[in-house]
Design a protein around this motif. Sequence first.
Motif, PDB file in Angstrom:
ATOM      1  N   VAL A 338      41.481  24.436  28.988  1.00 23.35           N
ATOM      2  CA  VAL A 338      42.056  25.296  29.860  1.00 23.35           C
ATOM      3  C   VAL A 338      41.921  26.767  29.640  1.00 23.35           C
ATOM      4  O   VAL A 338      41.771  27.060  28.339  1.00 23.35           O
ATOM      5  CB  VAL A 338      43.418  25.003  30.503  1.00 23.35           C
ATOM      6  N   THR A 339      42.205  27.790  30.382  1.00 25.21           N
ATOM      7  CA  THR A 339      42.417  29.170  30.010  1.00 25.21           C
ATOM      8  C   THR A 339      43.807  29.409  30.569  1.00 25.21           C
ATOM      9  O   THR A 339      44.125  29.170  31.854  1.00 25.21           O
ATOM     10  CB  THR A 339      41.208  29.923  30.937  1.00 25.21           C
ATOM     11  N   LEU A 340      44.622  30.026  29.617  1.00 26.67           N
ATOM     12  CA  LEU A 340      45.867  30.242  29.832  1.00 26.67           C
ATOM     13  C   LEU A 340      45.737  31.872  30.562  1.00 26.67           C
ATOM     14  O   LEU A 340      44.962  32.430  30.134  1.00 26.67           O
ATOM     15  CB  LEU A 340      46.622  30.474  28.601  1.00 26.67           C
ATOM     16  N   GLY A 341      46.565  32.122  31.467  1.00 24.61           N
ATOM     17  CA  GLY A 341      46.492  33.504  32.004  1.00 24.61           C
ATOM     18  C   GLY A 341      45.629  33.434  33.218  1.00 24.61           C
ATOM     19  O   GLY A 341      45.123  32.379  33.386  1.00 24.61           O
ATOM     20  N   GLY A 342      45.503  34.233  34.025  1.00 26.43           N
ATOM     21  CA  GLY A 342      44.620  34.571  34.953  1.00 26.43           C
ATOM     22  C   GLY A 342      45.015  35.556  36.048  1.00 26.43           C
ATOM     23  O   GLY A 342      45.865  36.348  35.670  1.00 26.43           O
TER      24      GLY A 342
END
Length: 393
Positions: A338-342
């Motif tokens: 996953v990607t943290l932040g956004g």
Amino acid sequence: MSSDQVIIIGAGAAGLMCAISAAENGKTVLVLDHANKAGKKILISGGGRCNFTNMYTEPSNYLSANPHFCKSALKRYTQWDFIAEVDKAGLPWHEKKLGQLFSDNKSEAILNMLLDRCEELGVGIKLNCSIDKIEKNDDGIFSLTSNDNTDTCSSLVIATGAMSFPTMGATDFGHRVARQFGLKVTNTTPGLVPFTFDAKEKARFDGLSGVSIDTEITCGKQSFRENILFTHKGLSGPAVLQISSYWQPGDTITVCCLADVDLFGELKQHHQDSPNKHLINILKLHFPERVIEKFCAGHELNKPLQQYKHSELETIADLFQKWSFIPSGTEGYKKAEVTLGGVDTDEISSKTFEAKKVKGLYFIGEVLDVTGHLGGFNFQWAWASGFCCGQAV
Ligand SMILES: Cc1cc2nc3c(=O)[nH]c(=O)nc-3n(C[C@H](O)[C@H](O)[C@H](O)COP(=O)(O)OP(=O)(O)OC[C@H]3O[C@@H](n4cnc5c(N)ncnc54)[C@H](O)[C@@H]3O)c2cc1C
């Protein structure tokens, strides 16, 4: 198609769920994706068996600058709602551990369930479609120029996920669209990702690649109780993936192997009850020999317990139970689940997922600054945000 259709960019978990929800609500829906296949991450998820939700889903399973943002959608579309869909489609599933629900069949079964429903509802899905430009005119109509057409819509949903696992079509497209329309994007980093070792740690654990150990792993105030797995580059396994989402460069990771056992207490007991037993044989009750050799390098273990002082036994026990290291880094977006932040959740309505400043523009799923723990929580976020947005568009 008319401009009052809903266009969803991204035929992943969130986009497909949003398409179904909007179409069930009577909307005309077109989904665009630059990949040659819909739902590629669903296909590879859960080791090929899609960990599609978690029975114990709670807002506390999500990281976000605003921990309250996810609450509304998770309440309005719960894990039980998705399980009901899986049951309705007649798909068998099982709990693996810790409430993690997996498909008995391949992940394809879950993807096909979504695609079949899209087809029944007349949702259009256009693949191999790269969007070059998005514009919004004064009448509030979005126009999307792609490699093969110009499409228009009054409601545009961005469901393009984020940068993790680029081999599956992941891009920062959604963040760029947010910035284009003046929305803030929080700092992003890889999450649920293996750690790498520096040369010293690599040499220390050389030869342990493939070994898995039950641990309690801690970073700051956050702990997880799961397995770690030694790799050629460093450490992976569920415990490491979980804690990686809380790790900042420079932070120390503490690992306690055999968290349920007081190893020093046990060694002292054996020291008293069976002083002629060799230390190595007690350690072998808990750990494979090659793990013992690596963890205790430089210590003489092949002596009767009576020849050790308590302080020496404590030092040996600490090598397993109070082990700490500073990762040299992570394996990055290439290996991150996953990607943290956004997209900053302050910019988005938690009820409708519409951008507060841009009427008709919606963001759902991983593109937002909401990231779940490992164990089916990320798909549950995709389903919940997708469903709620689909009801609102
Ligand atoms: C290896 C791996 C295993 C995982 N296993 C699990 C699991 O078992 N359980 C779980 O809960 N989570 C799992 N996850 C996380 C989960 O896959 C994601 O959280 C989830 O897919 C996010 O859904 P989404 O719809 O927001 O984004 P995605 O599923 O990533 O979908 C985004 C879609 O947008 C498309 N897209 C991207 N850029 C563009 C563009 N520029 N133009 C057009 N289309 C574009 C992509 O092709 C893709 O189809 C896993 C992730 C990985 C990488």
